[in-house]
Design a protein around this motif. Structure first.
Motif, short mmCIF file in Angstrom:
data_model
loop_
_atom_site.label_atom_id
_atom_site.label_comp_id
_atom_site.label_asym_id
_atom_site.label_seq_id
_atom_site.Cartn_x
_atom_site.Cartn_y
_atom_site.Cartn_z
N SER A 33 0.83 -1.22 0.00
CA SER A 33 0.00 0.00 0.00
C SER A 33 0.86 1.26 0.00
O SER A 33 0.61 2.21 -0.76
N ILE A 34 1.89 1.28 0.84
CA ILE A 34 2.79 2.44 0.91
C ILE A 34 3.51 2.62 -0.42
O ILE A 34 3.69 3.75 -0.91
N LEU A 35 3.92 1.52 -1.02
CA LEU A 35 4.65 1.60 -2.29
C LEU A 35 3.75 2.12 -3.41
O LEU A 35 4.20 2.89 -4.27
N MET A 36 2.47 1.73 -3.39
CA MET A 36 1.55 2.23 -4.40
C MET A 36 1.30 3.73 -4.23
O MET A 36 1.24 4.48 -5.21
N LEU A 37 1.16 4.16 -2.98
CA LEU A 37 1.02 5.60 -2.73
C LEU A 37 2.25 6.36 -3.23
O LEU A 37 2.12 7.43 -3.85
N THR A 38 3.42 5.80 -2.96
CA THR A 38 4.66 6.43 -3.39
C THR A 38 4.77 6.48 -4.91
O THR A 38 5.18 7.49 -5.49
N ALA A 44 2.89 11.77 -10.18
CA ALA A 44 2.51 13.19 -10.13
C ALA A 44 3.70 14.08 -10.44
O ALA A 44 3.55 15.15 -11.03
N ALA A 45 4.90 13.62 -10.04
CA ALA A 45 6.12 14.41 -10.29
C ALA A 45 6.67 14.18 -11.69
O ALA A 45 7.64 14.84 -12.10
N GLY A 155 -2.13 8.51 -4.08
CA GLY A 155 -0.74 8.98 -4.06
C GLY A 155 -0.51 10.06 -5.10
O GLY A 155 0.18 11.06 -4.85
N TYR A 156 -1.13 9.88 -6.26
CA TYR A 156 -1.03 10.88 -7.32
C TYR A 156 -1.71 12.18 -6.90
O TYR A 156 -1.18 13.27 -7.07
#
Length: 202
Positions: A33-38, A44-45, A155-156
């Motif tokens: 989950s954390i990796l998908m958010l990242t 986005a960047a 995350g995006y």
């Protein structure tokens, strides 16, 4: 391990994302989950492509589900007996078993994203009970697409602010789960009352 994996996202991006969701669906302690958010933040960047991140996360998770299902299908009784030796796993398997017994299709779908800790155990139970592969796969694909879409998309939207994104998503899923529980309880009470009324008429 989480910090080490996050540091590898810019370099190995999509492959790392797919591998992490794959292993997490086998009940291995990978921070999917954390990796998908990242990954959503990197998209986005402009360092990753959003749709590719979504596909990588979903495909890895779907593949993990299939391995779990066929492991249960081929080695169900022996595998489950060994897993149940651990009290914590036994409790999770009992919950997954009850969930599958009540609502097979919905159990597969919601255990991909809403109650994801049960996901790997639902896969094993589904395989060991010979639950229909086509139904399992369709519900699993829909659930993993929801999971990947929620986390990569959030995350995006939060442009890489993982902590804020995680808190918001956790609160939202908790609310959805609570509303869902109320709806299920209401449906059960309505069904029970209707059944009692019908029996009284008989």
């Amino acid at each position: 391990m989480t910090a080490w994996l996050l540091a590898l996202v810019p370099q190995y991006g999509l492959w790392l994302l797919a591998a992490t969701t794959f292993f997490s669906c086998l009940a291995l302690p990978f921070p999917a989950s954390i990796l998908m958010l990242t990954a959503g933040g990197f998209a986005a960047a402009g360092d990753l492509v959003l749709w590719q991140s979504f596909v990588a996360a979903a495909v890895g998770a779907i593949a993990g589900d299939q391995v779990g299902y066929w492991a249960g299908h081929g080695y169900g009784a022996t595998l489950l007996h060994r897993l149940r030796a651990d009290p914590a796993r036994d409790r999770l398997l009992a919950k997954a078993d009850a969930l599958m017994d009540r609502q097979g299709l919905l159990a597969v779908y919601f255990s991909r994203w809403l109650v994801s800790p049960l996901g790997p155990w639902v896969n094993l139970i589904a395989g060991s009970t010979r639950y229909g592969w086509t139904r399992f796969t369709l519900a699993g694909v829909a659930g993993e697409a929801t999971w990947a879409g929620l986390y990569v998309g959030t995350g995006y939207g939060f442009a890489g602010n993982v902590e804020a994104a995680s808190e918001m998503l956790g609160s939202a899923l908790g609310m959805v789960g609570g509303v869902g529980a109320v709806v299920v309880l209401g449906y059960w009470l309505f069904s029970s009352q209707r059944s009692d009324t019908d029996n009284g008429r008989g």
